[in-house]
Design a protein around this motif. Sequence first.
Motif, PDB file in Angstrom:
ATOM      1  N   ARG A 109      68.277 -91.270  68.520  1.00 39.02           N
ATOM      2  CA  ARG A 109      69.736 -91.165  68.411  1.00 39.02           C
ATOM      3  C   ARG A 109      70.201 -89.731  68.619  1.00 39.02           C
ATOM      4  N   ARG A 110      69.512 -88.790  67.997  1.00 43.13           N
ATOM      5  CA  ARG A 110      69.907 -87.383  68.139  1.00 43.13           C
ATOM      6  C   ARG A 110      69.613 -86.864  69.548  1.00 43.13           C
ATOM      7  N   THR A 111      68.546 -87.356  70.152  1.00 47.79           N
ATOM      8  CA  THR A 111      68.225 -86.929  71.516  1.00 47.79           C
ATOM      9  C   THR A 111      69.265 -87.444  72.498  1.00 47.79           C
ATOM     10  N   ILE A 112      69.696 -88.682  72.329  1.00 51.19           N
ATOM     11  CA  ILE A 112      70.755 -89.215  73.190  1.00 51.19           C
ATOM     12  C   ILE A 112      72.043 -88.417  73.001  1.00 51.19           C
ATOM     13  N   ALA A 113      72.339 -88.064  71.752  1.00 52.35           N
ATOM     14  CA  ALA A 113      73.529 -87.242  71.490  1.00 52.35           C
ATOM     15  C   ALA A 113      73.392 -85.872  72.138  1.00 52.35           C
ATOM     16  N   SER A 114      72.169 -85.346  72.164  1.00 55.53           N
ATOM     17  CA  SER A 114      71.920 -84.055  72.809  1.00 55.53           C
ATOM     18  C   SER A 114      72.194 -84.150  74.307  1.00 55.53           C
ATOM     19  N   ILE A 115      71.739 -85.240  74.942  1.00 58.66           N
ATOM     20  CA  ILE A 115      72.029 -85.443  76.364  1.00 58.66           C
ATOM     21  C   ILE A 115      73.542 -85.518  76.580  1.00 58.66           C
ATOM     22  N   ASP A 116      74.197 -86.340  75.758  1.00 58.74           N
ATOM     23  CA  ASP A 116      75.637 -86.547  75.931  1.00 58.74           C
ATOM     24  C   ASP A 116      76.423 -85.248  75.818  1.00 58.74           C
ATOM     25  N   SER A 117      75.906 -84.308  75.005  1.00 58.93           N
ATOM     26  CA  SER A 117      76.646 -83.064  74.778  1.00 58.93           C
ATOM     27  C   SER A 117      76.750 -82.200  76.025  1.00 58.93           C
ATOM     28  N   VAL A 118      75.885 -82.439  77.022  1.00 58.14           N
ATOM     29  CA  VAL A 118      75.910 -81.611  78.226  1.00 58.14           C
ATOM     30  C   VAL A 118      76.416 -82.373  79.451  1.00 58.14           C
ATOM     31  N   LEU A 119      76.772 -83.643  79.274  1.00 63.60           N
ATOM     32  CA  LEU A 119      77.260 -84.456  80.386  1.00 63.60           C
ATOM     33  C   LEU A 119      78.766 -84.677  80.273  1.00 63.60           C
ATOM     34  N   ALA A 120      79.344 -85.171  81.354  1.00 67.46           N
ATOM     35  CA  ALA A 120      80.771 -85.473  81.356  1.00 67.46           C
ATOM     36  C   ALA A 120      81.053 -86.880  80.852  1.00 67.46           C
ATOM     37  N   GLU A 121      80.018 -87.655  80.590  1.00 62.13           N
ATOM     38  CA  GLU A 121      80.159 -89.020  80.093  1.00 62.13           C
ATOM     39  C   GLU A 121      78.893 -89.392  79.330  1.00 62.13           C
ATOM     40  N   PRO A 122      78.969 -90.367  78.429  1.00 56.26           N
ATOM     41  CA  PRO A 122      77.774 -90.768  77.662  1.00 56.26           C
ATOM     42  C   PRO A 122      76.716 -91.369  78.586  1.00 56.26           C
ATOM     43  N   ILE A 123      75.466 -91.019  78.340  1.00 55.61           N
ATOM     44  CA  ILE A 123      74.380 -91.544  79.173  1.00 55.61           C
ATOM     45  C   ILE A 123      74.285 -93.060  79.039  1.00 55.61           C
ATOM     46  N   GLU A 124      74.662 -93.609  77.899  1.00 54.63           N
ATOM     47  CA  GLU A 124      74.552 -95.058  77.696  1.00 54.63           C
ATOM     48  C   GLU A 124      75.429 -95.828  78.681  1.00 54.63           C
ATOM     49  N   SER A 125      76.527 -95.216  79.113  1.00 58.38           N
ATOM     50  CA  SER A 125      77.407 -95.898  80.061  1.00 58.38           C
ATOM     51  C   SER A 125      76.742 -96.054  81.426  1.00 58.38           C
ATOM     52  N   CYS A 126      75.663 -95.319  81.660  1.00 57.17           N
ATOM     53  CA  CYS A 126      74.954 -95.373  82.941  1.00 57.17           C
ATOM     54  C   CYS A 126      73.652 -96.163  82.857  1.00 57.17           C
ATOM     55  N   LEU A 127      73.229 -96.547  81.657  1.00 56.58           N
ATOM     56  CA  LEU A 127      71.959 -97.245  81.512  1.00 56.58           C
ATOM     57  C   LEU A 127      72.052 -98.662  82.082  1.00 56.58           C
ATOM     58  N   LEU A 128      71.054 -99.024  82.848  1.00 56.50           N
ATOM     59  CA  LEU A 128      70.949-100.378  83.359  1.00 56.50           C
ATOM     60  C   LEU A 128      70.546-101.314  82.222  1.00 56.50           C
ATOM     61  N   ARG A 129      70.907-102.547  82.332  1.00 50.94           N
ATOM     62  CA  ARG A 129      70.471-103.562  81.368  1.00 50.94           C
ATOM     63  C   ARG A 129      69.528-104.551  82.047  1.00 50.94           C
ATOM     64  N   THR A 130      68.598-105.074  81.283  1.00 44.17           N
ATOM     65  CA  THR A 130      67.688-106.098  81.790  1.00 44.17           C
ATOM     66  C   THR A 130      68.456-107.403  81.960  1.00 44.17           C
ATOM     67  N   PRO A 131      67.883-108.388  82.652  1.00 50.05           N
ATOM     68  CA  PRO A 131      68.555-109.686  82.755  1.00 50.05           C
ATOM     69  C   PRO A 131      68.875-110.306  81.397  1.00 50.05           C
ATOM     70  N   ALA A 132      68.117-109.935  80.367  1.00 49.80           N
ATOM     71  CA  ALA A 132      68.372-110.461  79.021  1.00 49.80           C
ATOM     72  C   ALA A 132      69.433-109.657  78.277  1.00 49.80           C
ATOM     73  N   GLY A 133      69.947-108.587  78.916  1.00 42.89           N
ATOM     74  CA  GLY A 133      71.008-107.803  78.306  1.00 42.89           C
ATOM     75  C   GLY A 133      70.557-106.597  77.515  1.00 42.89           C
ATOM     76  N   GLU A 134      69.237-106.299  77.524  1.00 41.89           N
ATOM     77  CA  GLU A 134      68.722-105.148  76.787  1.00 41.89           C
ATOM     78  C   GLU A 134      68.859-103.875  77.614  1.00 41.89           C
ATOM     79  N   LEU A 135      69.177-102.770  76.939  1.00 45.98           N
ATOM     80  CA  LEU A 135      69.243-101.486  77.628  1.00 45.98           C
ATOM     81  C   LEU A 135      67.859-101.087  78.143  1.00 45.98           C
TER      82      LEU A 135
END
Length: 506
Positions: free
Chosen positions: A405-431
Motif C-alpha cells: 500500500r505504501r509503495t503504491i502511494a509512493s508511485i502515485d506521489s510522482v505521477l500525474a494519476e494513480p497507477i491503479e487507474s492504469c492497471l489491467l484486470r484479469t478476465p475474472a476482474g482481478e488487478l
Amino acid sequence: MKASRYDVVVAGGGHNGLVAAAYLAKAGRRVLVLERFGHLGGLAVSAQAFPGVDARVSRYSYLVSLLPTKVVQDLGLALELRTRRFASYTPVGETGLLVDNGDAGRTESSFAAVTGGTKDLDAWKRFYAMTAGVAARVAPTLLEPLRDRAGLRAVVADEEAWRDLFERPIGAVVDERFGDDTVRGVVLTDALIGTFADPDVDLLANKCFFYHVVGDGTGDWNVPVGGMGAVSGGLAAIARASGAEICTEAEVVSIDPGTGEVTFRDLAGEHTVTGGHVLANLPPAVLSRLLGETPERPEGAQLKVNMVLSRLPWLKDGSVDPREAFSGTFHINESRDQLAAAYAQAAAGRVPDLPPAEVYCHSLTDPSILGTDLRASGAQTMTLFGLHMPARLFDRDGAKEEAVRRTIASIDSVLAEPIESCLLRTPAGELCLEAKTPVDLEREAGLPGGHIFHRDLTWPFAESAEDGKWGVETAHERLLLCGAGARRGGGVSGIPGHNAAMAVLG
C-alpha cells in the motif's frame, strides 16, 4: 536412473548450475543435474503470472548485466540482449532528470533544469568514466582464478578508483563528488539493490555497487528478448544437447562430501548417486543444512511487484514521453535524503513511510513478451523493485499489505494519476499486480531469508586462503559451490557456474 555414478552431480538447476553442466558436458564429463522444482532456471524464469492475461513476466530476476559475452560465446547460447537507450528518468516535482544515452544535449538540459547548472553533470561524466575504466579492466578477471587484494588493485591500476570504490564508504564518495540530492540518490541506488546497508559506513554497499557497474566490462543493464526464461531455457537446451542428464522434481536431501554421494527424492522414491565432484547450486545456508551443519541465516531486503498495465501512466512532466521515461530505470523517491530516511525507518523495524523504488517496463524494449492482442491494445508490463525492505519487516501479520500500500502511494506521489487507474484486470476482474517479499521468496523459491544473492555479496578478490583458487571451493575437496553464494556470485551471471566448471576441469 540411467546410472549411479557420474563425473559431476549438480545440485540445483538454476542458471548457474546449467552453465556449469553445459561446460562440463561439452568437455566430455558425465553430468547429472538435480532440480527440486518442476521447472529449471531458479529465479531466472518467465511466467504468465495473471490468469487469462497473455504476458510473460520475469517474475523474480529482471535484467541482465553480469552475464559475460565469453560465456555466451563459449556455450553457443542463442540469446538476444537489447540495450535501453534511456538509462533512467527520475521525477523531481513537476519536472525530472532524464539520462538519454542517445542525446547528450537533452541529458545536459535535463541536468541543468534539475540541478541548476552543469557541475553535477560534469561530475557524473567523470565518475562514470572512472567506473567504466574499472569495469573494462576487472570484468575479464571474474572468469579467471582469484587474485588477492593486491593483485586486483594492480588490475584496477587507478588509485583514485580503488580508494573510492573499494576502500571508502560509497555514501561518502557520492556526497563528495555530487552536490544535488537527486543525483546523489540516483547514483546510490546501485549500491542498495537487494542489499540492506547504510552506505555511509557499510562497505557492503560498495560491494553491491561494484557488481552493478562491472557487468561484462560495460555495466550495461539489458533486456533479454523473451524474458528471463530465455536465459535459463537456452542454457538447459545446450546442457542437454551436450549430454547432461537433467532431472526435475528431484530434491536433494543429503550430500556426503567425503564420498560424493548425493541422496535425492523424486516421485518414485529416494535414490543415491555418486559424483566425482558435487557442485552445489544452492544457497550456502541450504548446503550447510544438507551437510548436517548449523547454517548462518542471511536476510534479503527487497519488495518485488509485478504488474501489467492497460497503458502507461501520465507524468507530471509533460515534456517527457512516458515511453521514454519508463523504458529505462524509473526512479521513485530515491533521492539521497529519501534513501537515508527510509533506511532509518526500516532499521528501526518500520515499513518506510515513503518507500524508495524503481520500475522497469520490459515490454517497451521487448514487445514479444506480450501476446498479439495485448500488444495491440497498448498494454505494457511493469516491474517494480523496492529498496530498504528487509525480511525482518515481514514477520508480522499485515506487513506485506502495508508495504504494498505504501509503495503504491509512493508511485502515485510522482505521477500525474494513480497507477491503479492504469492497471489491467484479469478476465475474472482481478488487478494484474503481484508482490513478492523476502518471506515469499523463502517460501516459494527456497531462498533462506529471501536473499536474492543467497548471502551478502563479497569482494571479487581472495581475502584468505580459504577462498580457494576459483572462489567456489569449500572445506571439502570434492564439493564446490556453483551458485550465487560463491565468491564473485550474485545476479544473473553464470560466473560461478563457469568458475566451478573450470575448477573441476583444472
